[in-house]
Design an enzyme around this catalytic site. Structure first.
Site, short mmCIF file in Angstrom:
data_model
loop_
_atom_site.label_atom_id
_atom_site.label_comp_id
_atom_site.label_asym_id
_atom_site.label_seq_id
_atom_site.Cartn_x
_atom_site.Cartn_y
_atom_site.Cartn_z
N ASN A 1 3.56 10.76 -14.22
CA ASN A 1 3.28 10.39 -15.53
C ASN A 1 2.21 11.38 -16.25
O ASN A 1 1.69 12.20 -15.30
CB ASN A 1 2.39 8.96 -15.47
CG ASN A 1 3.46 7.88 -14.87
OD1 ASN A 1 4.72 7.94 -15.14
ND2 ASN A 1 2.94 6.97 -14.50
N LYS B 1 15.18 -2.04 -14.19
CA LYS B 1 14.62 -3.08 -15.07
C LYS B 1 15.47 -3.98 -15.86
O LYS B 1 15.16 -5.14 -16.04
CB LYS B 1 13.69 -2.20 -15.91
CG LYS B 1 12.30 -1.86 -15.17
CD LYS B 1 11.45 -2.68 -14.53
CE LYS B 1 10.24 -2.21 -14.02
NZ LYS B 1 9.33 -3.20 -13.15
N TYR C 1 15.58 4.19 -12.64
CA TYR C 1 14.39 3.12 -12.76
C TYR C 1 14.56 2.19 -14.09
O TYR C 1 14.53 0.99 -13.79
CB TYR C 1 12.97 3.79 -12.88
CG TYR C 1 11.91 3.19 -13.61
CD1 TYR C 1 11.42 2.23 -12.80
CD2 TYR C 1 11.49 3.26 -14.74
CE1 TYR C 1 10.17 1.47 -13.29
CE2 TYR C 1 10.54 2.45 -15.23
CZ TYR C 1 9.70 1.49 -14.49
OH TYR C 1 8.79 0.74 -15.12
N LEU D 1 0.85 -1.31 -0.09
CA LEU D 1 -0.07 -0.02 -0.05
C LEU D 1 0.79 1.19 0.08
O LEU D 1 0.42 2.37 0.54
CB LEU D 1 -1.07 0.07 1.14
CG LEU D 1 -2.04 -1.11 1.22
CD1 LEU D 1 -2.66 -1.15 2.51
CD2 LEU D 1 -2.91 -1.07 0.04
N ASN E 1 3.62 3.01 -22.46
CA ASN E 1 2.96 3.79 -21.41
C ASN E 1 1.63 3.48 -20.96
O ASN E 1 0.69 4.13 -21.67
CB ASN E 1 3.06 5.35 -22.00
CG ASN E 1 4.65 5.76 -21.96
OD1 ASN E 1 5.50 5.21 -22.48
ND2 ASN E 1 4.88 6.86 -21.16
N ASN F 1 2.05 2.70 -2.81
CA ASN F 1 1.41 3.46 -3.58
C ASN F 1 0.06 3.03 -4.32
O ASN F 1 0.05 2.86 -5.65
CB ASN F 1 2.43 3.48 -4.89
CG ASN F 1 2.36 4.77 -6.07
OD1 ASN F 1 2.08 5.59 -5.68
ND2 ASN F 1 2.64 4.31 -7.18
N SER G 1 9.79 -3.17 -18.63
CA SER G 1 9.39 -1.77 -19.29
C SER G 1 10.00 -1.53 -20.69
O SER G 1 11.28 -1.83 -20.83
CB SER G 1 9.79 -0.88 -18.12
OG SER G 1 9.73 0.68 -18.82
N ALA G 2 9.59 -0.65 -21.35
CA ALA G 2 10.19 -0.10 -22.57
C ALA G 2 11.60 0.54 -22.22
O ALA G 2 12.45 0.81 -23.06
CB ALA G 2 9.33 0.79 -23.31
N THR G 3 11.86 1.11 -20.96
CA THR G 3 12.83 1.79 -20.55
C THR G 3 14.25 0.92 -20.75
O THR G 3 15.26 1.29 -20.61
CB THR G 3 12.89 2.43 -19.02
OG1 THR G 3 12.53 1.23 -18.22
CG2 THR G 3 11.72 3.28 -18.85
N LYS H 1 8.53 3.22 -9.50
CA LYS H 1 8.30 3.46 -11.17
C LYS H 1 8.50 4.82 -11.47
O LYS H 1 8.09 4.92 -12.62
CB LYS H 1 7.00 2.72 -11.49
CG LYS H 1 5.73 3.28 -10.84
CD LYS H 1 4.51 2.54 -11.31
CE LYS H 1 3.41 3.30 -10.94
NZ LYS H 1 3.04 4.41 -11.39
#
Length: 340
Positions: free
Chosen positions: A202, A157, A153, A36, A182, A38, A128-130, A88
């Site tokens: 975001n 990943k 971040y 909890l 996204n 986030n 993630s695309a990161t 994130k």
């Protein structure tokens, strides 16, 4: 034959809660672990409101080994785990990098070690695309080289995928790493959606909070990128489409269809939209103005990235269905309903 039990870490968060809904509606029995930090507890009741089922829930931090172990002890014959739990925010990760490395990597290593001890060998990872950094060619495929991560971040990943690939090579673990782009939007019921703590990092929640008057104006980070309108380009995907991809991933793993112990899949729409395009689409669809200003570039931001999703379309039999117009409509409906 009972339902397949799926442990979902971070299952009350934005993507996690939508995935839990789709898992229940697809006949799975999700077990949620979420500290909890986030997310909000009332989401558990909203999941029940949508599905008619209130999943089992543990308010634990995955970095607490003993508590995490107790979840596996209490729930026998778990079929698979979906791992969302992680910090994130790209911007925040540049300010407190050690917190990101500790939280995101220790939690991963804890769950893997406990899974091995309890002989749970199927794992769907929230990547993630990161991991691609600033790509050399667009759209990116799963074979595109991963450039040096621009944020802490993104670095966590990349490291997580490396850990998973090495561990899966020891043969007890099968991993699907879903590299998603996204996520935006909300459940069409407007009962669950994105709920960032404090100032959103975001774009979409900042747009909706500005539109409803919580924020005075939105800052667009840079308009001097090498793109058509000078703002960053991203591949925005509806969170329900993304949630369904996790269900397909579980079904694929449990059917034993994976061809190797570690596989990666891009999960996006294959279409890039600029920040200004998203704002303008939001204004047009929802018939409301969003005041914004142009600010400096943000550290850690990639200029342009969008996905080639042919592999997920072909192998997981998954394809994004929602349009950008539906994404901004659902996001706005959720914001209005939640603020009531």
């Amino acid at each position: 034959m009972g339902k397949n039990k799926i442990i979902v870490s971070g299952g009350l968060g934005f993507i996690g809660s939508h995935t839990v809904v789709e898992l229940i509606q697809s006949g799975f029995d999700p077990i949620i672990i979420d500290d909890l930090s986030n997310s909000e507890l009332f989401i558990l009741d909203r999941i029940k409101e949508i599905t008619g089922i209130k999943p089992k829930f543990y308010p634990y931090d995955l970095c607490d080994y003993k508590k995490l172990e107790s979840v596996f002890s209490e729930n026998k014959n778990v079929s698979a785990c979906i791992h969302f739990a992680a910090k994130k925010a790209v911007g925040e990760s540049m300010e407190i990098p050690l917190t990101y490395y500790r939280t995101n990597l220790v939690s991963l290593m804890n769950i893997l070690e406990i899974m091995k001890n309890f002989k749970v060998g199927k794992f769907v990872f929230s990547s993630s695309a990161t991991v691609y950094g600033q790509p050399i060619e667009l759209p990116v495929t799963e074979e595109s080289p991963t450039q040096k991560a621009l944020s802490s971040y993104g670095s966590t990943k990349q490291m997580a995928e490396d850990i998973l690939e090495k561990v899966s090579a020891t043969k007890w673990l099968q991993v699907l790493s879903l590299r998603y782009f996204n996520p935006v939007g909300a459940h069409p019921s407007s009962l669950i959606g994105e709920l960032p703590r404090g100032i959103p990092s975001n774009l979409m929640p900042f747009v909706t909070q500005t539109a409803i008057g919580i924020r005075k104006e939105l800052t667009v980070y840079g308009n001097n990128y090498n793109t058509a309108d000078g703002t960053c380009i991203r591949d925005y995907i509806h969170v329900v489409d993304l949630a369904k991809a996790h269900v397909n991933a579980c079904e694929y793993l449990l059917a034993g269809k994976n061809i190797s112990s570690f596989e990666t899949f891009n999960i996006g729409t294959g279409v890039g939209n600029s920040v200004l395009e998203i704002i303008q689409t939001f204004e047009k669809v929802n018939e409301i103005k969003v005041p914004y200003t142009i600010g400096e570039r943000r550290k850690g931001d990639v200029e342009s990235i969008y996905a080639n999703c042919d592999k997920a379309n072909r192998i997981l039999r998954w394809k994004a269905q929602y349009t950008v117009e539906e994404m901004v409509k659902d996001a706005w409906n959720w914001e209005k309903t939640y603020r009531k």
